[in-house]
Design a protein around this motif. Structure first.
Motif, PDB file in Angstrom:
ATOM      1  N   LYS A  71       0.811  -1.212   0.000  1.00 16.16           N
ATOM      2  CA  LYS A  71       0.000   0.000   0.000  1.00 16.16           C
ATOM      3  C   LYS A  71       0.852   1.272   0.000  1.00 16.16           C
ATOM      4  CE  LYS A  71      -1.668   0.481   4.012  1.00 16.16           C
ATOM      5  NZ  LYS A  71      -0.648   1.438   4.437  1.00 16.16           N
ATOM      6  N   THR A  72       1.798   1.369   0.915  1.00 21.87           N
ATOM      7  CA  THR A  72       2.608   2.583   1.019  1.00 21.87           C
ATOM      8  C   THR A  72       3.534   2.724  -0.178  1.00 21.87           C
ATOM      9  OG1 THR A  72       2.439   2.495   3.427  1.00 21.87           O
ATOM     10  CG2 THR A  72       4.190   3.868   2.516  1.00 21.87           C
ATOM     11  N   THR A  73       4.065   1.621  -0.682  1.00 25.94           N
ATOM     12  CA  THR A  73       4.895   1.663  -1.884  1.00 25.94           C
ATOM     13  C   THR A  73       4.095   2.240  -3.052  1.00 25.94           C
ATOM     14  OG1 THR A  73       6.206  -0.221  -1.144  1.00 25.94           O
ATOM     15  CG2 THR A  73       6.229   0.250  -3.511  1.00 25.94           C
ATOM     16  N   LEU A  74       2.842   1.832  -3.171  1.00 27.12           N
ATOM     17  CA  LEU A  74       1.971   2.351  -4.220  1.00 27.12           C
ATOM     18  C   LEU A  74       1.726   3.843  -4.022  1.00 27.12           C
ATOM     19  CD1 LEU A  74       0.020   2.167  -6.608  1.00 27.12           C
ATOM     20  CD2 LEU A  74      -1.713   1.301  -4.997  1.00 27.12           C
ATOM     21  N   ILE A  75       1.432   4.252  -2.802  1.00 21.98           N
ATOM     22  CA  ILE A  75       1.184   5.674  -2.542  1.00 21.98           C
ATOM     23  C   ILE A  75       2.430   6.490  -2.841  1.00 21.98           C
ATOM     24  CG2 ILE A  75       0.703   7.371  -0.721  1.00 21.98           C
ATOM     25  CD1 ILE A  75      -1.240   5.310   0.481  1.00 21.98           C
ATOM     26  N   ASP A  76       3.608   5.982  -2.472  1.00 20.15           N
ATOM     27  CA  ASP A  76       4.859   6.678  -2.792  1.00 20.15           C
ATOM     28  C   ASP A  76       4.992   6.871  -4.300  1.00 20.15           C
ATOM     29  OD1 ASP A  76       5.521   6.727  -0.085  1.00 20.15           O
ATOM     30  OD2 ASP A  76       6.925   5.040  -0.222  1.00 20.15           O
ATOM     31  N   ALA A  77       4.682   5.818  -5.086  1.00 20.83           N
ATOM     32  CA  ALA A  77       4.781   5.906  -6.547  1.00 20.83           C
ATOM     33  C   ALA A  77       3.758   6.891  -7.106  1.00 20.83           C
ATOM     34  CB  ALA A  77       4.584   4.524  -7.164  1.00 20.83           C
ATOM     35  N   LEU A  78       2.547   6.880  -6.566  1.00 22.39           N
ATOM     36  CA  LEU A  78       1.530   7.831  -7.021  1.00 22.39           C
ATOM     37  C   LEU A  78       1.931   9.260  -6.680  1.00 22.39           C
ATOM     38  CD1 LEU A  78      -1.579   5.691  -6.108  1.00 22.39           C
ATOM     39  CD2 LEU A  78      -1.075   6.582  -8.401  1.00 22.39           C
ATOM     40  N   GLU A  79       2.578   9.445  -5.528  1.00 23.15           N
ATOM     41  CA  GLU A  79       3.066  10.782  -5.169  1.00 23.15           C
ATOM     42  C   GLU A  79       4.143  11.225  -6.170  1.00 23.15           C
ATOM     43  OE1 GLU A  79       4.688  13.185  -1.261  1.00 23.15           O
ATOM     44  OE2 GLU A  79       5.297  11.093  -1.515  1.00 23.15           O
ATOM     45  N   ARG A  80       5.063  10.326  -6.522  1.00 26.26           N
ATOM     46  CA  ARG A  80       6.109  10.673  -7.492  1.00 26.26           C
ATOM     47  C   ARG A  80       5.504  11.033  -8.856  1.00 26.26           C
ATOM     48  NH1 ARG A  80       8.615   6.405  -4.880  1.00 26.26           N
ATOM     49  NH2 ARG A  80       8.102   4.929  -6.568  1.00 26.26           N
ATOM     50  N   SER A  81       4.312  10.487  -9.139  1.00 23.86           N
ATOM     51  CA  SER A  81       3.663  10.791 -10.414  1.00 23.86           C
ATOM     52  C   SER A  81       2.849  12.088 -10.360  1.00 23.86           C
ATOM     53  CB  SER A  81       2.775   9.619 -10.853  1.00 23.86           C
ATOM     54  OG  SER A  81       1.555   9.603 -10.138  1.00 23.86           O
ATOM     55  N   GLY A  82       2.879  12.761  -9.213  1.00 24.67           N
ATOM     56  CA  GLY A  82       2.269  14.086  -9.135  1.00 24.67           C
ATOM     57  C   GLY A  82       1.064  14.233  -8.233  1.00 24.67           C
ATOM     58  N   LEU A  83       0.630  13.156  -7.564  1.00 22.15           N
ATOM     59  CA  LEU A  83      -0.533  13.264  -6.684  1.00 22.15           C
ATOM     60  C   LEU A  83      -0.096  13.631  -5.260  1.00 22.15           C
ATOM     61  CD1 LEU A  83      -2.607  10.163  -7.850  1.00 22.15           C
ATOM     62  CD2 LEU A  83      -2.856  12.538  -8.544  1.00 22.15           C
ATOM     63  N   SER A  84      -0.954  14.329  -4.556  1.00 21.68           N
ATOM     64  CA  SER A  84      -0.698  14.661  -3.153  1.00 21.68           C
ATOM     65  C   SER A  84      -1.026  13.463  -2.280  1.00 21.68           C
ATOM     66  CB  SER A  84      -1.555  15.853  -2.720  1.00 21.68           C
ATOM     67  OG  SER A  84      -1.220  16.991  -3.475  1.00 21.68           O
ATOM     68  N   ARG A  85      -0.479  13.451  -1.053  1.00 21.44           N
ATOM     69  CA  ARG A  85      -0.723  12.321  -0.152  1.00 21.44           C
ATOM     70  C   ARG A  85      -0.597  12.747   1.305  1.00 21.44           C
ATOM     71  NH1 ARG A  85       4.218   9.110   0.477  1.00 21.44           N
ATOM     72  NH2 ARG A  85       2.984   7.649   1.677  1.00 21.44           N
ATOM     73  N   THR A  86      -1.135  11.884   2.190  1.00 20.24           N
ATOM     74  CA  THR A  86      -0.936  12.046   3.626  1.00 20.24           C
ATOM     75  C   THR A  86      -0.097  10.859   4.112  1.00 20.24           C
ATOM     76  OG1 THR A  86      -2.907  10.782   4.272  1.00 20.24           O
ATOM     77  CG2 THR A  86      -3.202  13.163   3.893  1.00 20.24           C
ATOM     78  N   GLU A  87       0.420  10.973   5.308  1.00 17.32           N
ATOM     79  CA  GLU A  87       1.259   9.931   5.884  1.00 17.32           C
ATOM     80  C   GLU A  87       0.409   8.980   6.719  1.00 17.32           C
ATOM     81  OE1 GLU A  87       5.376   9.636   8.514  1.00 17.32           O
ATOM     82  OE2 GLU A  87       4.200  11.479   8.554  1.00 17.32           O
ATOM     83  N   GLU A  88       0.811   7.709   6.783  1.00 16.81           N
ATOM     84  CA  GLU A  88       0.098   6.735   7.601  1.00 16.81           C
ATOM     85  C   GLU A  88       0.255   7.091   9.075  1.00 16.81           C
ATOM     86  OE1 GLU A  88      -0.029   1.999   8.724  1.00 16.81           O
ATOM     87  OE2 GLU A  88       1.177   2.652   7.022  1.00 16.81           O
ATOM     88  N   ALA A  89      -0.856   7.244   9.788  1.00 13.03           N
ATOM     89  CA  ALA A  89      -0.851   7.668  11.182  1.00 13.03           C
ATOM     90  C   ALA A  89      -0.118   6.676  12.084  1.00 13.03           C
ATOM     91  CB  ALA A  89      -2.276   7.884  11.682  1.00 13.03           C
ATOM     92  N   GLY A  90      -0.435   5.396  11.928  1.00 10.36           N
ATOM     93  CA  GLY A  90       0.155   4.388  12.807  1.00 10.36           C
ATOM     94  C   GLY A  90       1.670   4.382  12.746  1.00 10.36           C
ATOM     95  N   ARG A  91       2.221   4.384  11.539  1.00  9.51           N
ATOM     96  CA  ARG A  91       3.681   4.383  11.390  1.00  9.51           C
ATOM     97  C   ARG A  91       4.287   5.664  11.955  1.00  9.51           C
ATOM     98  NH1 ARG A  91       7.127   0.973   8.510  1.00  9.51           N
ATOM     99  NH2 ARG A  91       6.051  -0.766   7.546  1.00  9.51           N
ATOM    100  N   ALA A  92       3.624   6.800  11.744  1.00 10.42           N
ATOM    101  CA  ALA A  92       4.136   8.069  12.268  1.00 10.42           C
ATOM    102  C   ALA A  92       4.183   8.035  13.794  1.00 10.42           C
ATOM    103  CB  ALA A  92       3.282   9.232  11.775  1.00 10.42           C
TER     104      ALA A  92
END
Length: 194
Positions: free
Chosen positions: A22-43
């Motif tokens: 999941k997070t790997t996908l979100i990281d890739a989507l962010e690199r492609s120009g989309l905004s994102r938030t950080e996972e609360a639990g990991r933070a």
């Protein structure tokens, strides 16, 4: 379920069990120009480990849940305030906290239930299924693969209870998953920019 006044359709949740990409996908989507938030639990885990705190899922689950609620509320506000009008990817959402409490056999405080019910995201929620070939533990992820599967199962129960439609992610390469998410956003939400 009808839309609530606080629905924010640009907030797109990605959820699932730990270690499902999941997070790997979100990281890739962010690199492609989309905004994102950080996972609360990991933070929260990172912060607690850094300060020697005990509000950790393997030490004090109720304190951990309290800090996660605070972090999820902050992520929700930050996502809504993100620049532009395109989608904002949320690495989990408030219903995940309901799922965590259920998974751990902890009571559901009314403020958590109210937040999950009233603070709405886009009605489509992407869910990453368990994927044993990519699962791994690290300093923040201590669950066994069996616990990861159970987490997925609980999230698959909780989100529909709060009126969301689950969209299972394919088991494929990161690029294939990026294409799948972007196509679904174009097809269903009208928030495909950038």
């Amino acid at each position: 379920m009808h839309a609530h006044p606080t629905t924010h359709n640009r907030l797109i949740i990605l959820t699932g069990g730990p270690g499902s990409g999941k997070t790997t996908l979100i990281d890739a989507l962010e690199r492609s120009g989309l905004s994102r938030t950080e996972e609360a639990g990991r933070a929260v885990i990172r912060e607690q480990l850094a300060i020697g705190g005990t509000a950790l899922p393997w030490a004090d689950q109720e304190a951990f849940a309290t800090l996660m609620l605070e972090r999820e509320l902050r992520s929700y506000r930050e996502g809504r305030a993100a620049p532009g009008d395109g989608p904002v990817l949320c690495d989990r959402g408030l219903p995940d906290l309901v799922g965590y409490l259920r998974l751990e056999g902890l009571p559901l405080p009314e403020p958590v239930h109210t937040a999950a019910r009233e603070l709405r995201y886009h009605p489509d929620v992407f869910i990453a299924p368990p994927w044993p070939e990519i699962y791994g533990r690290d300093t923040e992820r201590k669950q066994s693969y069996e616990e990861a599967v159970r987490t997925y199962e609980v999230m698959a129960e909780v989100y529909p209870e709060y009126g969301y439609e689950l969209v299972p992610l394919p088991l494929g390469t990161v690029d294939e998953r990026v294409g799948f998410v972007r196509a679904r956003l174009r097809e269903r939400s009208g928030v495909s920019r950038p």
